[in-house]
Design a protein around this motif. Structure first.
Motif, PDB file in Angstrom:
ATOM      1  N   PRO A 137       1.151  -1.037  -0.262  1.00 47.14           N
ATOM      2  CA  PRO A 137       0.024   0.023  -0.001  1.00 47.14           C
ATOM      3  C   PRO A 137       1.261   1.513   0.055  1.00 47.14           C
ATOM      4  CG  PRO A 137      -0.665  -1.387   1.927  1.00 47.14           C
ATOM      5  CD  PRO A 137       0.050  -2.037   1.160  1.00 47.14           C
ATOM      6  N   MET A 138       1.931   1.032   0.633  1.00 45.51           N
ATOM      7  CA  MET A 138       3.047   2.432   0.933  1.00 45.51           C
ATOM      8  C   MET A 138       3.435   2.487  -0.666  1.00 45.51           C
ATOM      9  SD  MET A 138       4.355   4.602   2.752  1.00 45.51           S
ATOM     10  CE  MET A 138       5.389   5.796   2.582  1.00 45.51           C
ATOM     11  N   LEU A 139       4.123   1.322  -0.956  1.00 38.50           N
ATOM     12  CA  LEU A 139       4.333   1.706  -2.650  1.00 38.50           C
ATOM     13  C   LEU A 139       3.236   2.407  -3.635  1.00 38.50           C
ATOM     14  CD1 LEU A 139       7.034   1.100  -3.856  1.00 38.50           C
ATOM     15  CD2 LEU A 139       6.054  -1.247  -4.834  1.00 38.50           C
ATOM     16  N   LEU A 140       2.221   1.912  -3.443  1.00 37.29           N
ATOM     17  CA  LEU A 140       1.160   1.895  -4.195  1.00 37.29           C
ATOM     18  C   LEU A 140       0.850   3.758  -3.812  1.00 37.29           C
ATOM     19  CD1 LEU A 140      -1.302  -0.581  -4.381  1.00 37.29           C
ATOM     20  CD2 LEU A 140       0.186   0.012  -6.589  1.00 37.29           C
ATOM     21  N   LEU A 141       1.179   4.325  -2.839  1.00 40.90           N
ATOM     22  CA  LEU A 141       0.046   5.445  -2.335  1.00 40.90           C
ATOM     23  C   LEU A 141       1.594   6.188  -3.334  1.00 40.90           C
ATOM     24  CD1 LEU A 141      -1.167   7.795  -0.758  1.00 40.90           C
ATOM     25  CD2 LEU A 141       0.432   6.907   1.514  1.00 40.90           C
ATOM     26  N   VAL A 142       2.722   6.253  -2.958  1.00 40.26           N
ATOM     27  CA  VAL A 142       4.351   6.815  -3.201  1.00 40.26           C
ATOM     28  C   VAL A 142       4.068   7.176  -4.684  1.00 40.26           C
ATOM     29  CG1 VAL A 142       6.312   7.071  -3.807  1.00 40.26           C
ATOM     30  CG2 VAL A 142       5.898   6.132  -1.211  1.00 40.26           C
ATOM     31  N   VAL A 143       3.581   5.951  -5.561  1.00 39.11           N
ATOM     32  CA  VAL A 143       3.988   5.953  -7.619  1.00 39.11           C
ATOM     33  C   VAL A 143       2.439   6.242  -7.578  1.00 39.11           C
ATOM     34  CG1 VAL A 143       3.882   4.307  -9.040  1.00 39.11           C
ATOM     35  CG2 VAL A 143       4.994   4.109  -6.988  1.00 39.11           C
ATOM     36  N   GLY A 144       0.660   6.028  -7.034  1.00 38.35           N
ATOM     37  CA  GLY A 144      -0.002   6.708  -7.170  1.00 38.35           C
ATOM     38  C   GLY A 144       0.528   8.785  -7.208  1.00 38.35           C
ATOM     39  N   GLY A 145       0.850   9.100  -6.198  1.00 35.74           N
ATOM     40  CA  GLY A 145       0.770  10.517  -5.572  1.00 35.74           C
ATOM     41  C   GLY A 145       1.842  11.228  -7.081  1.00 35.74           C
ATOM     42  N   SER A 146       2.271  10.555  -6.973  1.00 35.09           N
ATOM     43  CA  SER A 146       2.950  10.890  -7.933  1.00 35.09           C
ATOM     44  C   SER A 146       2.717  10.791  -9.420  1.00 35.09           C
ATOM     45  CB  SER A 146       4.439   9.879  -8.615  1.00 35.09           C
ATOM     46  OG  SER A 146       5.375  10.936  -9.630  1.00 35.09           O
ATOM     47  N   PHE A 147       2.502  10.258 -10.019  1.00 30.71           N
ATOM     48  CA  PHE A 147       0.969  10.366 -11.150  1.00 30.71           C
ATOM     49  C   PHE A 147       0.255  10.966 -10.980  1.00 30.71           C
ATOM     50  CE2 PHE A 147       3.021   5.796 -12.074  1.00 30.71           C
ATOM     51  CZ  PHE A 147       3.194   6.984 -13.250  1.00 30.71           C
ATOM     52  N   GLY A 148      -0.346  11.887  -9.484  1.00 30.33           N
ATOM     53  CA  GLY A 148      -1.638  12.164  -9.532  1.00 30.33           C
ATOM     54  C   GLY A 148      -0.942  14.070  -9.233  1.00 30.33           C
ATOM     55  N   LEU A 149      -0.187  14.170  -8.469  1.00 26.37           N
ATOM     56  CA  LEU A 149       0.327  15.126  -8.329  1.00 26.37           C
ATOM     57  C   LEU A 149       0.443  15.607  -9.852  1.00 26.37           C
ATOM     58  CD1 LEU A 149       2.614  15.493  -5.470  1.00 26.37           C
ATOM     59  CD2 LEU A 149       0.844  16.861  -5.437  1.00 26.37           C
ATOM     60  N   ARG A 150       1.258  15.271 -10.716  1.00 16.64           N
ATOM     61  CA  ARG A 150       1.554  15.735 -12.409  1.00 16.64           C
ATOM     62  C   ARG A 150       0.088  15.829 -13.035  1.00 16.64           C
ATOM     63  NH1 ARG A 150       3.636  11.438 -16.710  1.00 16.64           N
ATOM     64  NH2 ARG A 150       1.585  11.120 -16.346  1.00 16.64           N
ATOM     65  N   GLU A 151      -0.274  15.505 -12.940  1.00 16.65           N
ATOM     66  CA  GLU A 151      -2.202  15.970 -13.566  1.00 16.65           C
ATOM     67  C   GLU A 151      -2.280  17.213 -12.897  1.00 16.65           C
ATOM     68  OE1 GLU A 151      -3.320  14.486 -15.785  1.00 16.65           O
ATOM     69  OE2 GLU A 151      -1.014  12.687 -16.282  1.00 16.65           O
ATOM     70  N   PHE A 152      -1.972  16.917 -11.668  1.00 14.08           N
ATOM     71  CA  PHE A 152      -2.597  18.384 -11.140  1.00 14.08           C
ATOM     72  C   PHE A 152      -1.605  19.589 -11.559  1.00 14.08           C
ATOM     73  CE2 PHE A 152      -5.468  15.491  -7.861  1.00 14.08           C
ATOM     74  CZ  PHE A 152      -6.307  15.846  -8.270  1.00 14.08           C
ATOM     75  N   THR A 153      -0.849  19.698 -11.742  1.00 17.91           N
ATOM     76  CA  THR A 153       0.183  20.607 -11.735  1.00 17.91           C
ATOM     77  C   THR A 153       0.264  20.674 -12.764  1.00 17.91           C
ATOM     78  OG1 THR A 153       2.130  19.133 -12.102  1.00 17.91           O
ATOM     79  CG2 THR A 153       1.842  20.536 -10.062  1.00 17.91           C
TER      80      THR A 153
END
Length: 103
Positions: A18-34
């Motif tokens: 779950p931690m790995l999914l959170l880090v990798v998923g958060g990276s993609f999510g932040l890229r889209e928002f920025t």
């Protein structure tokens, strides 16, 4: 059934995945928002096409020699450097002081 229970008790599967999914998923999510933010800024800064065409023609019409001749005609001997007021100074009071010094 035995394999599922052993996987649930495994700390790597329980906390690591779950931690790995959170880090990798958060990276993609932040890229889209920025990206949305920068796209909105680009749209907001766009000029009206008529105004943009006028600005482009004005930039092209400036000739260096003409600007040099204008600068030669200006009288630089009478030029004074007047500093603006500091942030903590009252601007009206400072302007009055400058006017008194000029007279």
């Amino acid at each position: 059934m035995f394999n599922l229970r052993s996987l649930q008790k495994n700390k790597t599967v329980r906390y690591g995945v779950p931690m790995l999914l959170l880090v990798v998923g958060g990276s993609f999510g932040l890229r889209e928002f920025t990206q949305i933010r920068y796209d909105a800024q680009k749209i907001r800064k766009r000029l009206d096409p008529a105004l943009e065409a006028r600005v482009d023609t004005e930039r092209q019409s400036v000739i260096l020699e003409e600007e040099y001749e204008k600068m030669k005609q200006s009288n630089l001997d009478e030029w004074r450097n007047i500093r603006g007021p500091r942030p903590w100074e009252d601007s009206r009071e400072y302007q009055e002081q400058q006017r008194r010094r000029d007279n």
